[in-house]
Design an enzyme around this catalytic site. Structure first.
Site, PDB file in Angstrom:
ATOM      1  N   GLY A 212       0.824  -1.204   0.000  1.00 22.47           N
ATOM      2  CA  GLY A 212       0.000   0.000   0.000  1.00 22.47           C
ATOM      3  C   GLY A 212       0.854   1.249   0.000  1.00 22.47           C
ATOM      4  N   ASN A 213       0.241   2.365   0.319  1.00 18.94           N
ATOM      5  CA  ASN A 213       0.978   3.633   0.407  1.00 18.94           C
ATOM      6  C   ASN A 213       0.389   4.480   1.529  1.00 18.94           C
ATOM      7  OD1 ASN A 213      -1.270   5.226  -0.754  1.00 18.94           O
ATOM      8  ND2 ASN A 213      -0.758   4.126  -2.642  1.00 18.94           N
ATOM      9  N   ARG A 214       0.941   5.654   1.713  1.00 18.15           N
ATOM     10  CA  ARG A 214       0.585   6.479   2.878  1.00 18.15           C
ATOM     11  C   ARG A 214      -0.504   7.516   2.580  1.00 18.15           C
ATOM     12  NH1 ARG A 214       5.482   9.351   4.946  1.00 18.15           N
ATOM     13  NH2 ARG A 214       6.191   9.334   2.806  1.00 18.15           N
ATOM     14  N   SER A 215      -1.227   7.353   1.501  1.00 16.48           N
ATOM     15  CA  SER A 215      -2.267   8.331   1.165  1.00 16.48           C
ATOM     16  C   SER A 215      -3.344   8.372   2.256  1.00 16.48           C
ATOM     17  CB  SER A 215      -2.913   7.967  -0.173  1.00 16.48           C
ATOM     18  OG  SER A 215      -3.998   8.821  -0.442  1.00 16.48           O
TER      19      SER A 215
ATOM     20  N   ALA B 263      -4.219   7.632  -4.834  1.00 15.90           N
ATOM     21  CA  ALA B 263      -2.831   7.177  -4.937  1.00 15.90           C
ATOM     22  C   ALA B 263      -2.878   5.692  -5.286  1.00 15.90           C
ATOM     23  CB  ALA B 263      -2.096   7.409  -3.620  1.00 15.90           C
TER      24      ALA B 263
END
Length: 392
Positions: A200-203, A269
């Protein structure tokens, strides 16, 4: 008006509004009356000032409801952390909070407080909730505070507040995008590795959610496709929220709705890669192996796919970069067939993923890039929606 040292400046704001041709009435908390007397504002406005729900001279009327119904635009200035918390949570325990809960008028708040109080998570959570509720926030500025040191919490100068109020009075843009349909994505997508792990990502989803709120406020019907978010999702009859997890989920939702909308804003994102295969059981650590090798493949390029067969749709892309911002964003603008691209350097301190602020550059085909000053994500959203309205 609520209790803060900036209360004395509201005398000038009342005067400016009157010179602009507005009728002004005032309600004050008990704390506010410690800084400026109600008599001052009664003399200026030629109306009685509401300070007490139980005043003996107003027992024959329901004063706060009468004032609430009279109001076309409610301005809370200065707005303390206390009144912000009350508004965000629907508390009505004195004249000002009760009137604000009773009015159906649009609301503008002008926070002013100590910088530590402004930065407190509770205050920021309440501000986010108010923005989701459609309240306009004129953020405090950095400057010398009453405590004698510099910090973000100082009320903006009165002429700046006045200018923003006039803009809202001119363009209470509830009909600016009436009849238009917006499809907006927000948050991050997740690609499953095994039953308990993902890529995943930090959005946080803040930017996409702010855009949905701004578009709805301007009269558009919004479909918000939300991946993983830490920001609160809006509860608004103008916004239909659909939750997704993976990039393919997002692609399916966008593809099925694209032709039914006038504008697509891809603020999500999106994960660029996904595992070739997903383990059916949790991947265990083993004593004889200190490494885990994952083989990844590209995820679908959602924006490129849908924009390549656009008809009358207006397509807005986002580019989160860590280097060569303009060069990389320009390539994306062209390759994705976008009409407008919003680029931001997420490596810069205090902006981008998880932050309440953003500093963006606007790119359009055959136009020089335009850099916007650092501002809150809601302010970026408001300006971007206004820009899109002029383009469509």
């Amino acid at each position: 008006m609520t209790g803060g040292i900036a209360t004395y400046k509201i005398v000038s704001l009342v005067r400016l509004l009157q010179h602009h041709g507005e009728q002004v009435r005032v309600a004050m908390t008990k704390a506010a009356t410690n800084f400026v007397t109600p008599t001052t504002f009664a003399a200026l406005t030629k109306y009685p000032v509401l300070t007490d729900l139980w005043a003996k001279d107003r027992q024959a009327s329901i004063a706060h409801v009468e004032l609430a119904d009279w109001t076309d635009l409610a301005i809370v200035a200065p707005a303390t952390a206390n009144i912000i918390a009350k508004m965000a949570n629907g508390i009505a325990d004195e004249a000002v909070s009760t009137t604000l809960l009773a009015t159906q008028a649009p609301k503008i708040i002008v926070p002013a407080m100590n910088s530590h109080m402004w930065a407190n998570q509770a205050t920021q959570r309440n501000i986010t909730q108010l923005q989701l509720d459609g309240v306009t926030v004129i953020e405090p500025v950095t400057g010398q505070l009453a405590e004698g040191y510099d910090g973000k919490g100082r009320m903006p100068e009165v002429d700046q507040i006045f200018a923003q109020i006039v803009d809202q009075l001119k363009g209470q843009n509830s009909n600016l995008l009436a009849g238009k349909k917006f499809l907006i994505s927000a948050g991050g997508t997740r690609e499953v590795i095994d039953p308990v792990r993902f890529i995943g990502n930090r959005s946080s989803g803040k930017m996409g959610i702010a855009l949905a709120v701004a578009a709805a406020k301007a009269g558009a019907k919004v479909t918000l496709i939300a991946g993983q978010t830490t920001a609160l999702l809006p509860d608004n009859s103008q916004i239909d929220v659909i939750k997704v997890q993976s990039t393919q989920d997002l692609a399916d939702q966008i593809e099925s709705r694209f032709t039914k909308n006038d504008v697509l804003i891809m603020a999500a994102a999106v994960a660029d890669f996904q595992p070739f295969s997903v383990a059916t059981e949790k991947i265990k650590k083993s004593a004889d192996n200190d490494e885990l090798v994952l083989k990844l493949k590209k995820t679908p390029d959602i924006l490129k796919q849908v924009a390549s067969h656009k008809q009358s749709q207006y397509v807005v892309a986002f580019a989160a970069e860590t280097q060569q911002l303009i060069e990389n964003a320009t390539k994306k603008l062209i390759s994705k067939h976008a009409d407008l691209l919003v680029a931001n350097n997420v490596a810069s301190a205090g902006v981008g993923f998880g932050s309440d602020d953003n500093e963006v550059t606007i790119l359009e085909p055959n136009q020089a890039p335009i850099k916007w000053n650092k501002m809150s994500k809601q302010q970026v959203a408001n300006q971007l929606i206004e820009l899109i309205a002029t383009r469509i």
